[in-house]
Scaffold this motif. Structure first.
Motif, PDB file in Angstrom:
ATOM      1  N   LYS A 118      -9.295  10.656   7.197  1.00 44.87           N
ATOM      2  CA  LYS A 118      -9.802  10.735   5.816  1.00 44.87           C
ATOM      3  C   LYS A 118      -8.663  10.498   4.818  1.00 44.87           C
ATOM      4  O   LYS A 118      -8.856   9.806   3.811  1.00 44.87           O
ATOM      5  N   GLN A 119      -7.509  11.076   5.102  1.00 45.90           N
ATOM      6  CA  GLN A 119      -6.366  10.877   4.205  1.00 45.90           C
ATOM      7  C   GLN A 119      -5.953   9.403   4.192  1.00 45.90           C
ATOM      8  O   GLN A 119      -5.632   8.853   3.136  1.00 45.90           O
ATOM      9  N   ARG A 120      -5.977   8.764   5.353  1.00 46.15           N
ATOM     10  CA  ARG A 120      -5.636   7.339   5.416  1.00 46.15           C
ATOM     11  C   ARG A 120      -6.627   6.518   4.592  1.00 46.15           C
ATOM     12  O   ARG A 120      -6.245   5.639   3.815  1.00 46.15           O
ATOM     13  N   GLN A 121      -7.932   6.836   4.726  1.00 55.09           N
ATOM     14  CA  GLN A 121      -8.946   6.117   3.959  1.00 55.09           C
ATOM     15  C   GLN A 121      -8.762   6.345   2.466  1.00 55.09           C
ATOM     16  O   GLN A 121      -8.874   5.406   1.660  1.00 55.09           O
ATOM     17  N   LEU A 122      -8.450   7.576   2.079  1.00 56.58           N
ATOM     18  CA  LEU A 122      -8.219   7.891   0.668  1.00 56.58           C
ATOM     19  C   LEU A 122      -7.017   7.125   0.141  1.00 56.58           C
ATOM     20  O   LEU A 122      -7.056   6.582  -0.981  1.00 56.58           O
ATOM     21  N   ASP A 123      -5.962   7.067   0.947  1.00 53.63           N
ATOM     22  CA  ASP A 123      -4.770   6.319   0.522  1.00 53.63           C
ATOM     23  C   ASP A 123      -5.088   4.829   0.364  1.00 53.63           C
ATOM     24  O   ASP A 123      -4.620   4.180  -0.584  1.00 53.63           O
ATOM     25  N   GLU A 124      -5.916   4.286   1.253  1.00 48.77           N
ATOM     26  CA  GLU A 124      -6.294   2.868   1.148  1.00 48.77           C
ATOM     27  C   GLU A 124      -7.090   2.628  -0.133  1.00 48.77           C
ATOM     28  O   GLU A 124      -6.863   1.636  -0.848  1.00 48.77           O
ATOM     29  N   LYS A 126      -7.025   4.386  -2.895  1.00 46.74           N
ATOM     30  CA  LYS A 126      -6.114   4.501  -4.047  1.00 46.74           C
ATOM     31  C   LYS A 126      -5.274   3.238  -4.197  1.00 46.74           C
ATOM     32  O   LYS A 126      -5.052   2.759  -5.320  1.00 46.74           O
ATOM     33  N   ALA A 127      -4.817   2.712  -3.067  1.00 45.93           N
ATOM     34  CA  ALA A 127      -4.001   1.499  -3.133  1.00 45.93           C
ATOM     35  C   ALA A 127      -4.824   0.322  -3.652  1.00 45.93           C
ATOM     36  O   ALA A 127      -4.354  -0.479  -4.474  1.00 45.93           O
ATOM     37  N   GLY A 134      -5.336  -1.020 -13.137  1.00 44.13           N
ATOM     38  CA  GLY A 134      -4.127  -0.260 -13.358  1.00 44.13           C
ATOM     39  C   GLY A 134      -4.222   0.658 -14.559  1.00 44.13           C
ATOM     40  O   GLY A 134      -5.240   0.725 -15.254  1.00 44.13           O
ATOM     41  N   ALA A 135      -3.164   1.326 -14.841  1.00 48.27           N
ATOM     42  CA  ALA A 135      -3.114   2.257 -15.956  1.00 48.27           C
ATOM     43  C   ALA A 135      -3.224   1.511 -17.286  1.00 48.27           C
ATOM     44  O   ALA A 135      -3.866   1.980 -18.231  1.00 48.27           O
ATOM     45  N   ARG A 136      -2.640   0.341 -17.369  1.00 45.93           N
ATOM     46  CA  ARG A 136      -2.724  -0.445 -18.621  1.00 45.93           C
ATOM     47  C   ARG A 136      -4.164  -0.819 -18.910  1.00 45.93           C
ATOM     48  O   ARG A 136      -4.627  -0.733 -20.042  1.00 45.93           O
TER      49      ARG A 136
END
Length: 161
Positions: A118-124, A126-127, A134-136
């Motif tokens: 689940k953490q790997r999927q969440l990181d993907e 987010k990436a 993006g933030a801009r």
């Protein structure tokens, strides 16, 4: 002189009896000295025995104590057996509900693997999100939204470039 020689060959009973009397006296004195400590020790032991008898229980009292002790021992033993029987039953009930350690380790490893996945999927995600939006971009969208809200209200905002 012949009479003197005859008297010489006769036993002298007086001297013998005197010597025997002295020997008997010496033996009696030595025996008395040896017997005196024995007699004193015997008297002391008799006195101690009397004191012990005064402080001890009689046979009937001892039999009564023994019967009470046996009864208490049997009662306490049955109480202990009941307590341990109940404890054994509780232990058995707990043992039936227990899960073996190997099985728990296997389940916990499975949970850990699921959490890592689940953490790997969440990181993907987010990436991917960071690469697309993006933030801009988020700030620009917020500024546009604010401008639209101000235009609806009729409030003039800062000049647009």
């Amino acid at each position: 002189m012949i009479t003197k020689l005859d008297e010489r060959g006769k036993p002298q009973w007086g001297i013998i009896f005197t010597g025997l009397g002295v020997m008997v006296t010496i033996v009696v004195v030595i025996g008395g000295m040896a017997y005196m400590p024995i007699q004193q020790a015997q008297m002391r032991l008799d006195r101690d025995i009397i004191e012990l008898r005064a402080g001890t229980l009689g046979v009937s009292s001892f039999n009564e104590f023994k019967a009470t002790y046996e009864n208490n021992r049997i009662v306490s033993r049955t109480e202990n057996n009941e307590k341990f029987g109940n404890a054994n039953a509780r232990v058995d009930s707990v043992e039936t509900r227990l899960v073996p350690r190997d099985e728990l380790d296997r389940v916990f490893l499975s949970y850990d693997e699921q959490l890592r996945e689940k953490q790997r999927q969440l990181d993907e995600i987010k990436a991917q999100q960071a690469g697309i939006y993006g933030a801009r971009d988020a700030m620009m969208d917020m500024r546009d939204r604010i401008d639209r809200l101000e235009a609806r209200r009729g409030v003039a905002g800062p000049p647009q470039p």
